[in-house]
Write a protein that holds these residues in place. Structure first.
Motif, PDB file in Angstrom:
ATOM      1  N   ARG A 230       6.261   0.709   4.563  1.00 20.31           N
ATOM      2  CA  ARG A 230       6.864   0.267   3.302  1.00 20.31           C
ATOM      3  C   ARG A 230       8.539   0.137   3.124  1.00 20.31           C
ATOM      4  O   ARG A 230       8.844  -0.526   2.371  1.00 20.31           O
ATOM      5  CB  ARG A 230       6.554   1.538   2.270  1.00 20.31           C
ATOM      6  N   GLU A 267       0.227  -3.608   2.031  1.00 23.04           N
ATOM      7  CA  GLU A 267       1.277  -3.746   2.864  1.00 23.04           C
ATOM      8  C   GLU A 267       1.355  -5.002   3.718  1.00 23.04           C
ATOM      9  O   GLU A 267       2.392  -5.751   3.729  1.00 23.04           O
ATOM     10  CB  GLU A 267       1.457  -2.601   3.850  1.00 23.04           C
ATOM     11  N   ARG A 270       2.028  -7.820   1.039  1.00 24.11           N
ATOM     12  CA  ARG A 270       3.563  -7.709   0.604  1.00 24.11           C
ATOM     13  C   ARG A 270       4.791  -8.045   1.566  1.00 24.11           C
ATOM     14  O   ARG A 270       5.655  -8.902   1.447  1.00 24.11           O
ATOM     15  CB  ARG A 270       3.907  -6.105   0.312  1.00 24.11           C
TER      16      ARG A 270
END
Length: 489
Positions: A230, A267, A270
């Motif tokens: 992240r 993720e 993203r």
């Protein structure tokens, strides 16, 4: 005296490998041992002296196996030393009457026969400790490996050692000269052409309890990898790699637990990158699979590669009913189900082939995915069982030879370290620490359409050496049938 030379030679040979990396000793060590072997007359003496070499070498090289259990290093060390012992018996039985030139040819070929068997038996074999891995730090050796492979390097080094062990320096010129010429040729080989760079992030999330075991360890390991991921900026990389064992069990596997799969997929979407995630997935109370799961930049699972070569007594128990009485094996309650074959994934512009941990120590698996069209390789490993020992460095020495043999850049990702990106046929980039939590950023350059001589033809030098030993033995037959040649021998 032969026993002393065996111990000294084995000790010197160990120093060729990490963490010492004194690579010339990959020739000097075996040469010292073989000098003592050449004086022996009785096959049982040859067996005993060679067994001494094997026990000292393999126990000293792989002492870190004792981190698992004392039984592990004893069983492994003795099983590997057995091949050295058989080699010693064979050369004392059949080669002692050969003239020097034929002797080194036969010895080299017999050693490669022993290595061929050791790489395959028992229960799938082991390549750890092959002399060719002792020169992984030498750029010229890595360059020539794309032609002859690690087995070819092992052959050349053993030929040089056997030639040096003869009593006539003129005989030693040929094998030592060949070894020198091979290294010189490797230094002159041009760099391989590449495509544009692919940006990679290797997430080494470690575990909540590095090099030990703790409650709900696999879920904590997954959470640490997710937390680090992240922190990767969106659009900054093309590929994210989590190592073997970064997910797994019933509650931390992206297939068994949809919430885990959704979190990893989010993720990937993203960041806008492909993701490869390694994990051990139970499929029943008695069996499990070890798989690399691939996520697309859109956040979808697009497939997986399943490990083909399980670690005997680590990932499965061969003939389990025969060994259930050994207490330490209770740590392996399930048996791994092997995968069916290599898998190469099209990652939108380049093809990625992966192998898992133990498979990276065998040339065959990287060669398979290279032949199937991989442009980049990845080795996902755990290495979490061996603590702060040389095991990780020795394994990196082996995987960089996979890069050298195939000519392909390679991503080496370990859950607790060490992780590294290997480029240009074996050049190591920045390396992570052991037990650390960090992200390793790097670049790999695909090589589409590349098929090195080794990838195409495999262990041709090893085979040539084995055939050469048969040619050398014909001299023994002639000498025994002709009294004049017997006298010359």
């Amino acid at each position: 005296m032969s026993y002393v030379l065996a111990v000294i030679g084995a000790g010197l040979a160990v120093l060729a490998f990490p963490p010492f990396d004194v690579w010339p000793l990959a020739v000097v060590g075996p040469a010292v041992w073989l000098a003592g072997m050449s004086r022996l007359e009785r096959p049982r003496d040859g067996l005993a002296v060679a067994a001494t070499y094997g026990v000292v070498f393999y126990f000293a090289l792989m002492w870190w196996m004792s981190e698992l259990a004392l039984e592990a290093i004893i069983a492994l060390g003795l099983s590997q030393a057995l091949y050295a012992a058989l080699f010693g018996w064979a050369i004392t039985r059949w080669c002692r009457h050969l003239r020097d030139a034929a002797w080194w040819m036969a010895v080299t070929g017999f050693w490669m026969v022993a290595e061929w068997m050791r790489y395959r038996f028992p229960v799938g074999g082991l390549e750890w400790g092959a002399l060719g891995y002792g020169v992984s730090t030498v750029g010229a050796a890595r360059a020539i490996a794309r032609w002859i492979g690690t087995t070819g390097l092992t052959t050349v080094l053993m030929a040089a050692a056997a030639g040096s062990a003869t009593r006539r320096w003129r005989v030693a010129i040929a094998p030592v000269g060949v070894a020198g010429a091979a290294f010189a040729l490797g230094a002159l080989l041009p760099a391989l052409e590449t495509d544009g760079p692919v940006k990679v992030a290797v997430v080494q999330g470690s575990t909540p309890c590095p090099f030990t075991h703790c409650e709900d360890e696999r879920f904590g390991t997954y959470q640490q990898h997710l937390a680090l991921t992240r922190t990767i900026e969106a659009g900054s990389v093309d590929l994210v790699v989590w190592s073997e064992g970064s997910t797994g069990s019933w509650n931390a596997d992206p297939v068994n637990n949809p919430e885990v799969g959704e979190a990893i997929a989010a993720e990937a979407a993203r960041i806008g990158a492909w993701m490869v995630v390694g994990g051990d997935r139970p499929i029943s109370d008695t069996h499990w699979v070890n798989a690399n799961v691939f996520f697309s930049p859109e956040g979808e699972i697009v497939g997986e590669y399943r490990k083909q070569h399980p670690v005997p007594f680590g990932e499965y128990i061969p003939a389990r009913p025969l060994f259930e009485w050994i207490p330490v094996l209770s740590r392996v309650p399930r048996d791994m189900v092997p995968g069916d074959g290599p898998v190469v994934f099209d990652l939108g512009g380049f093809d990625l082939g992966t192998v898992i941990s133990f498979e990276g120590g065998f040339a065959a698996y990287a060669r398979e995915v290279a032949r199937d069209g991989a442009d980049v390789l990845a080795v996902l490993t755990n290495e979490g069982s061996y603590g702060y020992t040389p095991a990780a460095d020795q394994f990196i020495g082996m995987t960089r030879m996979r890069s050298a043999e195939t000519g392909l850049d390679l991503i080496h990702a370990a859950v607790t370290g060490k992780s590294v990106v290997v480029t240009d046929g074996g050049v190591l980039g920045e390396t992570t620490g052991l037990g650390t939590r960090e992200i390793l950023y790097g670049e790999v350059r695909p090589r589409p359409g590349l098929e090195t001589v080794y990838v195409r033809f495999g262990d041709w030098v090893m085979v040539a050496a084995m055939l050469g030993s048969l040619v050398a033995l014909t001299q023994r037959h002639r000498a025994r049938s002709d009294p004049r040649l017997e006298a010359e021998a």
